[in-house]
Design an enzyme around this catalytic site. Structure first.
Site, PDB file in Angstrom:
ATOM      1  N   GLU A 220       0.765  -1.083  -0.396  1.00  0.00           N
ATOM      2  CA  GLU A 220      -0.140  -0.083   0.204  1.00  0.00           C
ATOM      3  C   GLU A 220       0.658   0.890   0.542  1.00  0.00           C
ATOM      4  O   GLU A 220       1.244   1.423   0.997  1.00  0.00           O
ATOM      5  CB  GLU A 220      -0.828   0.353   1.147  1.00  0.00           C
ATOM      6  N   CYS A 254      -2.144   9.470   2.925  1.00  0.00           N
ATOM      7  CA  CYS A 254      -1.855   8.871   1.449  1.00  0.00           C
ATOM      8  C   CYS A 254      -2.827   9.419   0.529  1.00  0.00           C
ATOM      9  O   CYS A 254      -1.967   9.340  -0.644  1.00  0.00           O
ATOM     10  CB  CYS A 254      -1.657   6.988   1.738  1.00  0.00           C
TER      11      CYS A 254
HETATM   12  P1  NAD Z   1       8.112   4.464   5.277  1.00  0.00           P
HETATM   13  O1  NAD Z   1       8.233   3.993   4.277  1.00  0.00           O
HETATM   14  O2  NAD Z   1       8.993   5.233   5.381  1.00  0.00           O
HETATM   15  O3  NAD Z   1       7.164   3.688   5.997  1.00  0.00           O
HETATM   16  C1  NAD Z   1       7.335   3.054   6.204  1.00  0.00           C
HETATM   17  C2  NAD Z   1       6.937   1.762   7.483  1.00  0.00           C
HETATM   18  O4  NAD Z   1       8.520   0.779   6.718  1.00  0.00           O
HETATM   19  C3  NAD Z   1       7.321   2.459   9.055  1.00  0.00           C
HETATM   20  O5  NAD Z   1       7.241   1.283  10.049  1.00  0.00           O
HETATM   21  C4  NAD Z   1       8.786   1.788   8.286  1.00  0.00           C
HETATM   22  O6  NAD Z   1       9.688   1.470  10.001  1.00  0.00           O
HETATM   23  C5  NAD Z   1       9.150   0.876   7.908  1.00  0.00           C
HETATM   24  N1  NAD Z   1      10.224   0.757   7.618  1.00  0.00           N
HETATM   25  C6  NAD Z   1      11.894   1.154   6.882  1.00  0.00           C
HETATM   26  N2  NAD Z   1      12.473   1.294   6.750  1.00  0.00           N
HETATM   27  C7  NAD Z   1      11.986  -0.510   6.075  1.00  0.00           C
HETATM   28  C8  NAD Z   1      12.922  -1.425   5.214  1.00  0.00           C
HETATM   29  N3  NAD Z   1      14.337  -1.630   4.339  1.00  0.00           N
HETATM   30  N4  NAD Z   1      12.148  -2.933   5.362  1.00  0.00           N
HETATM   31  C9  NAD Z   1      11.127  -2.795   5.888  1.00  0.00           C
HETATM   32  N5  NAD Z   1       9.899  -1.491   6.359  1.00  0.00           N
HETATM   33  C10 NAD Z   1      11.323  -0.340   6.407  1.00  0.00           C
HETATM   34  O7  NAD Z   1       6.891   5.342   5.005  1.00  0.00           O
HETATM   35  P2  NAD Z   1       5.837   6.560   6.128  1.00  0.00           P
HETATM   36  O8  NAD Z   1       7.025   8.256   5.671  1.00  0.00           O
HETATM   37  O9  NAD Z   1       5.879   6.083   7.526  1.00  0.00           O
HETATM   38  O10 NAD Z   1       4.732   6.911   5.081  1.00  0.00           O
HETATM   39  C11 NAD Z   1       4.760   7.992   3.789  1.00  0.00           C
HETATM   40  C12 NAD Z   1       4.989   7.169   2.986  1.00  0.00           C
HETATM   41  O11 NAD Z   1       3.689   6.137   2.831  1.00  0.00           O
HETATM   42  C13 NAD Z   1       3.744   8.309   2.076  1.00  0.00           C
HETATM   43  O12 NAD Z   1       4.693   7.492   0.836  1.00  0.00           O
HETATM   44  C14 NAD Z   1       2.319   7.952   1.987  1.00  0.00           C
HETATM   45  O13 NAD Z   1       2.136   8.445   0.409  1.00  0.00           O
HETATM   46  C15 NAD Z   1       2.245   6.464   2.511  1.00  0.00           C
HETATM   47  N6  NAD Z   1       1.355   5.162   2.926  1.00  0.00           N
HETATM   48  C16 NAD Z   1       0.670   5.095   2.225  1.00  0.00           C
HETATM   49  C17 NAD Z   1      -0.522   4.410   2.147  1.00  0.00           C
HETATM   50  C18 NAD Z   1      -1.825   3.775   1.266  1.00  0.00           C
HETATM   51  O14 NAD Z   1      -2.430   2.844   2.334  1.00  0.00           O
HETATM   52  N7  NAD Z   1      -1.167   3.515   0.463  1.00  0.00           N
HETATM   53  C19 NAD Z   1      -1.165   4.499   3.646  1.00  0.00           C
HETATM   54  C20 NAD Z   1       0.049   5.595   4.436  1.00  0.00           C
HETATM   55  C21 NAD Z   1       1.380   5.794   3.762  1.00  0.00           C
END
Ligand code: NAD
Length: 472
Positions: A220, A254
């Site tokens: 997502e 998002c």
């Molecule tokens: P992010 O990708 O930085 O982090 C998301 C999660 O991934 C966190 O729990 C983080 O700890 C974890 N993570 C970080 N590095 C990782 C790795 N190498 N391997 C596995 N997990 C890892 O995202 P964010 O800054 O927390 O959220 C913002 C982004 O998320 C925006 O781009 C937004 O559009 C998107 N988003 C999408 C949805 C959706 O439902 N489509 C919902 C909310 C946010």
């Protein structure tokens, strides 16, 4: 606030996974009643602790409107659990299908089976809903779950871990906390399915890690979701709805409208309507209690530099509320006009309360602009004419669509939710979520009178006649 030392967190994660895997082997298929019990526990967790949850998220954000947390996190999480609870018995039932005529009187059906241990990785922007929503789907499907909240919401993460420990057995649901090292290790665990919500860049890393175990992933992700306003559509209505979609959670959503495409010549009127809408929603501008802060200074700086980059390259930056920034990391709702594709604001997902607007001459041009860019997570179209709506639905591809409003398609548990291409893969919510976390096993029940016996070696005249019929 993060647990102990990273090595201990990793050891704990492995132990948890083994614990849940073994529990799954012992009890692979909870009944509908047991699943309803798990969903009930989730509802109680949410209802009993709503105040504490909102306070923890508020502290992590440095100000998150309590109404936003109740309306946009606790309510949809409860709805997801209640919706699943009322329907899980029906979703679980084997589906009778029609056997191929050549195999009559055999019967075929699709049997629904829990997959095992699910890994759910949540982002910081809606830390509760993006953990509890997938959790409701996974529990309805009869699975065990390890949740991994974001390191950017440490208070909420610690609270969630505590609450999950109180309302669920560790063999059913557990929370793993840690920094980036743990996040990386989490994606390497051989889960039976991973659901990740977060950025496109990290989504790619998660998929790469999961590929090692051939763990299926639901991603997502994010992107630039456009809002297109049709010529003739009342600008007051469009501005009000686009601004609200942009300002809830200070744009850190998002599916927030990322940029607007307006009919040529309507830009100034749109800006004025947007200014009035901001005045109505947030009478004290960015200092209003209902207006949330930017999660941390890194994101605040990123947003400020996106706006500065646009200003330096010739765009006009218009703050929509008087009084500038609010206390802490609150950024005023802002519109940017005169943007072009050379500006970073038109290249990166904004994820903040800043709305660039572009104009178009005719609808085809707006659709062409969207179509030439990565497929967005959401698309918003404002038009009262059904022909126009049908055209946009047919000629654009996005994760989901709300027509004549923003955001609300996410709150429909009867609709699949998920992106397409760079905005994600796979779906959840409601029955689509149940299916994502379920093995749909195809089963053939052979009959005692199986006609397939007529086609066994040594093949003779009967086989010849039958094959002629079959190969007609
Ligand atoms: P992010 O990708 O930085 O982090 C998301 C999660 O991934 C966190 O729990 C983080 O700890 C974890 N993570 C970080 N590095 C990782 C790795 N190498 N391997 C596995 N997990 C890892 O995202 P964010 O800054 O927390 O959220 C913002 C982004 O998320 C925006 O781009 C937004 O559009 C998107 N988003 C999408 C949805 C959706 O439902 N489509 C919902 C909310 C946010």
């Amino acid at each position: 606030m993060l647990p102990q030392d990273p090595a201990a967190a990793l050891t704990e994660l492995r132990e948890l996974f083994d614990l849940q895997r073994n529990a799954f082997a012992r009890e692979p298929s909870p009944s509908a009643g047991e699943r309803r019990g798990h969903l009930d526990a989730l509802c109680r967790l949410l209802r009993d602790n709503a105040g504490e949850i909102a306070a923890a998220i508020d502290a992590d954000f440095g100000h998150r409107s309590l109404y936003e947390t109740r309306l946009l996190e606790i309510f949809p999480s409860l709805e997801a659990a209640r919706h699943a609870k009322a329907r899980v018995g029906r979703w679980m039932r084997p589906e009778r299908r029609r056997a191929s005529v050549w195999f009559w009187p055999a019967r075929v059906e699709v049997v629904k089976q829990p997959l095992g241990v699910m890994g759910i990785i949540a982002p910081w922007n809606y830390p509760l809903y993006l953990a509890a929503g997938p959790l409701a789907s996974a529990l309805a499907a009869g699975n065990r779950v390890i949740l991994k909240p974001s390191e950017f919401t440490p208070r909420f993460g610690a609270l969630l871990r505590d609450l999950v420990g109180r309302y669920f057995a560790r063999e059913r649901v557990a929370v793993a906390l840690g920094g980036v090292e743990l996040a990386r290790a989490f994606a390497q665990v051989p889960f039976d399915h991973i659901l990740f919500s977060g950025s496109t860049a990290v989504g790619r890393e998660v998929m790469r890690a999961a590929a090692e175990n051939l763990t299926p992933v639901t991603l997502e992700l994010g992107g630039k979701s456009p809002a297109i306003v049709a010529r003739g559509f009342p600008l007051k209505v469009a501005a009000e709805k686009i601004i609200l979609g942009k300002c809830l959670n200070a744009g850190q959503t998002c599916i927030a409208p990322d940029y607007a495409l307006l009919p040529q010549g309507t830009e100034e009127a749109f800006v004025e309507e947007a200014r009035r809408a901001v005045g109505r929603f947030y009478p004290e501008g960015a200092a209003s209690a209902d207006y949330s802060a930017i999660i941390n200074s890194r994101h605040h700086e990123r947003l400020t530099s996106l706006v500065e980059d646009a200003r330096q390259k010739g765009a006009r930056v218009i703050e929509l509320s008087a009084g500038g920034s609010g206390p802490g990391r609150r950024m005023p709702p802002t519109i940017i006009t005169g943007v072009d594709d050379g500006m970073r604001i038109m290249q990166e997902e904004i994820f903040g309360p800043v709305l660039p607007v572009r104009t178009y001459r005719e609808l085809g041009e707006a659709l062409g602009y969207v179509g030439a860019r990565p497929r967005p997570l959401a698309l918003y179209y404002f038009d009262y004419d059904r022909e126009g709506i049908d055209r946009v639905l047919a000629e654009s591809i996005s994760g989901g669509v709300t027509v004549n409003d923003t955001l609300f398609h996410i709150a429909q548990n009867e609709l699949p939710f998920g992106g397409v291409g760079p905005s994600g893969m796979g779906h959840y919510h409601g029955q689509d979520g149940f299916n994502t976390f379920t093995k749909r096993k195809g089963v053939l029940l052979q009959s005692r009178l199986a006609g397939t016996r007529l086609l066994q070696p040594p093949y003779g005249k009967l086989a010849e006649r039958l094959l002629r019929l079959m190969l007609r």
